[in-house]
Enzyme design. Structure first.
Site, short mmCIF file in Angstrom:
data_model
loop_
_atom_site.label_atom_id
_atom_site.label_comp_id
_atom_site.label_asym_id
_atom_site.label_seq_id
_atom_site.Cartn_x
_atom_site.Cartn_y
_atom_site.Cartn_z
N HIS A 28 66.96 26.77 26.67
CA HIS A 28 66.00 26.39 25.63
C HIS A 28 66.64 25.31 24.76
CE1 HIS A 28 63.81 30.46 26.13
NE2 HIS A 28 63.25 29.52 26.87
N ARG A 39 61.57 22.89 23.11
CA ARG A 39 62.13 24.09 23.75
C ARG A 39 62.25 23.96 25.28
NH1 ARG A 39 61.66 30.06 23.45
NH2 ARG A 39 60.68 30.89 25.31
N HIS A 55 71.09 32.40 24.14
CA HIS A 55 69.91 31.89 23.43
C HIS A 55 70.14 32.07 21.93
CE1 HIS A 55 66.86 31.66 26.75
NE2 HIS A 55 67.82 32.35 27.36
N GLU A 72 67.86 25.48 20.85
CA GLU A 72 68.76 26.55 20.42
C GLU A 72 70.20 26.04 20.50
OE1 GLU A 72 67.43 29.72 23.04
OE2 GLU A 72 65.39 29.58 22.25
#
Ligand code: 0X9
Ligand code: ZN
Length: 415
Positions: free
Chosen positions: A175, A231, A301, A178
């Site tokens: 992602h 994302r 994550h 992050e």
């Protein structure tokens, strides 16, 4: 004259790039605590609107939701009407992004030493991998497992001090926004290579490591150049104006069943087919190639401070659920010892929400590696995805401590 034109061109193109950046002025992140199932459903529906972004998915305890200035009035009417319990977590998203840009600027100068004070661009991270390879020629080797949609290489470091040992694969950055995930995987990597804690060093030396800090390089670069809160991957979707697929919904295990969208504009779009993304194909092919020796898989994550294990696709427990819980608990306890940071441990489905097609579920469900985990790193919402880079080092230290326990508890249980 030439140089004046040059300067002019440079400044205008710089302004042009700046102007193209997505801005989040007066975007506010609220935390909503749903009181019942009905409210959870309402919030889920709300999340589908333009100008509304769910930073965390809806779960029993709370949901973080970012609202654009245009949507604020409607949002407040909605809150009023349904009697929702809300509080402000981030007043102005752009303010945090601006602070972050200011802090991170120096590291974009070429040749600067890699340390854990900043979030780095992809080229800086990769250059550092090569530097480590040169520094530890007998044990470290840069590996490339494939290319992203836009043609960036997916690179990692293979660290091995012994022949034929058990393999641990670490995944970061599936992602894009992050940022603490790639930073933390780089921190772990540095401690696997060189650790002043001899217990940790001796334990880590026993394993064969493959560490991939940025498995979604297109998305990661896009968060640096264009949209800090991107994302997904960056592959265009046929017949849609929206780009990208959620890599962590794109794995071929109960693909697109639950907690995933079939709408290309959604943040949790599962893709047109399982493994439609070159990034997830490359990663899964590599994991399969390591199947015989794969001992543990860990994905990173953010945010929420959780240590999760399968499954995400069902409330049913994995065969070794009790072991995973016990290993997770040991890791969480070790993590807490350093700075009193607490991580909640449990299965994805029971701890946060149902979500299928993740790499972690696929590793247990298809590759059949029993030790498969996902960390949701710092923080608990004060900064969310915009975690200041001065937290990279404390986060890295506590995570490395937890890793020691994760491994030794698994060994104790006979894995
Ligand atoms: O939803 C996700 O993919 C992860 N949370 S995040 O906020 N970083 O997007 C959780 C992943 C947990 N694993 C599974 N869904 N199986
Ligand atoms: Zn994530």
């Amino acid at each position: 004259m030439k140089s004046i034109i040059c300067v002019l061109l440079l400044t205008t193109s710089a302004i042009w790039i700046e102007a193209k950046r997505e801005r989040y002025d007066e975007y506010t992140v609220y935390r909503i605590k749903p009181k019942n199932e009905a409210q959870m459903k309402l919030i889920d529906e709300l999340g589908k609107n333009e100008g509304v972004d769910l930073w965390t998915k809806v779960r029993q305890s709370y949901v973080d939701i970012m609202i654009s200035p245009k949507q604020k009035q409607r949002f407040h009417e909605f809150v009023e009407k349904h009697d929702l319990d809300i509080s402000v977590f981030i007043e102005n998203g752009q303010k945090l992004i601006d602070d972050e840009v200011k802090v991170n600027k120096p590291n974009h100068r070429i040749g600067l030493e890699f340390n854990f004070l900043y979030y780095y661009r992809l080229d800086v991270i990769y250059r550092h991998l090569y530097k480590l390879e040169a520094q530890y020629p007998d044990i470290a080797k840069v590996v490339t497992i494939g290319k992203s949609y836009e043609g960036r290489k997916i690179k990692g470091l293979h660290i091995s001090r012994k022949q034929n040992t058990r393999t641990i694969i670490i995944e970061g950055g599936i992602h894009a926004r992050e940022w603490i995930a790639p930073a933390t995987t780089m921190f772990i990597l540095s401690r696997v290579l060189n650790n002043s804690n001899l217990n940790q060093q001796n334990l880590f030396d026993e394993f064969n490591w493959y560490i991939f800090p940025v498995v979604n390089p297109d998305g990661y670069e896009y968060t640096h150049t264009t949209d800090r809160l991107w994302r997904k991957t960056r592959q265009p979707n046929n017949g849609s104006r929206c780009f990208g697929t959620d890599g962590n919904r794109n794995f071929d295990f109960h693909w697109r069943e639950i907690g995933v969208s079939s709408d290309p504009c959604s943040e949790t779009y599962g893709g047109p087919s399982a493994f439609s993304e070159p990034e997830t194909r490359a990663l899964s092919d590599f994991i399969k190639s390591q199947k015989d020796n794969l001992w543990m898989y860990v994905a990173f994550h953010s945010y929420s401070q959780l240590l999760l294990f399968p499954y995400g696709y069902t409330s049913e427990h994995a065969e070794n659920n009790d072991d995973l819980q016990s290993i997770g608990n040991a890791a969480s306890m070790a993590l807490f010892t350093r700075f009193n940071t607490s991580y909640v441990v449990g299965s994805v489905y029971e701890t946060i929400y149902g979500a299928s097609g993740s790499s972690m579920d696929w590793v247990l469900g298809v590759v059949k590696t029993p030790l498969s985990f996902t960390y949701e790193l710092r923080d608990k919402g004060r900064f969310g995805f915009l975690l200041p880079s001065n937290q990279i080092t404390p986060c890295g230290k506590e995570i490395v401590d937890s890793f020691e326990a994760l491994i030794s508890q698994a060994e104790k249980l006979g894995y």
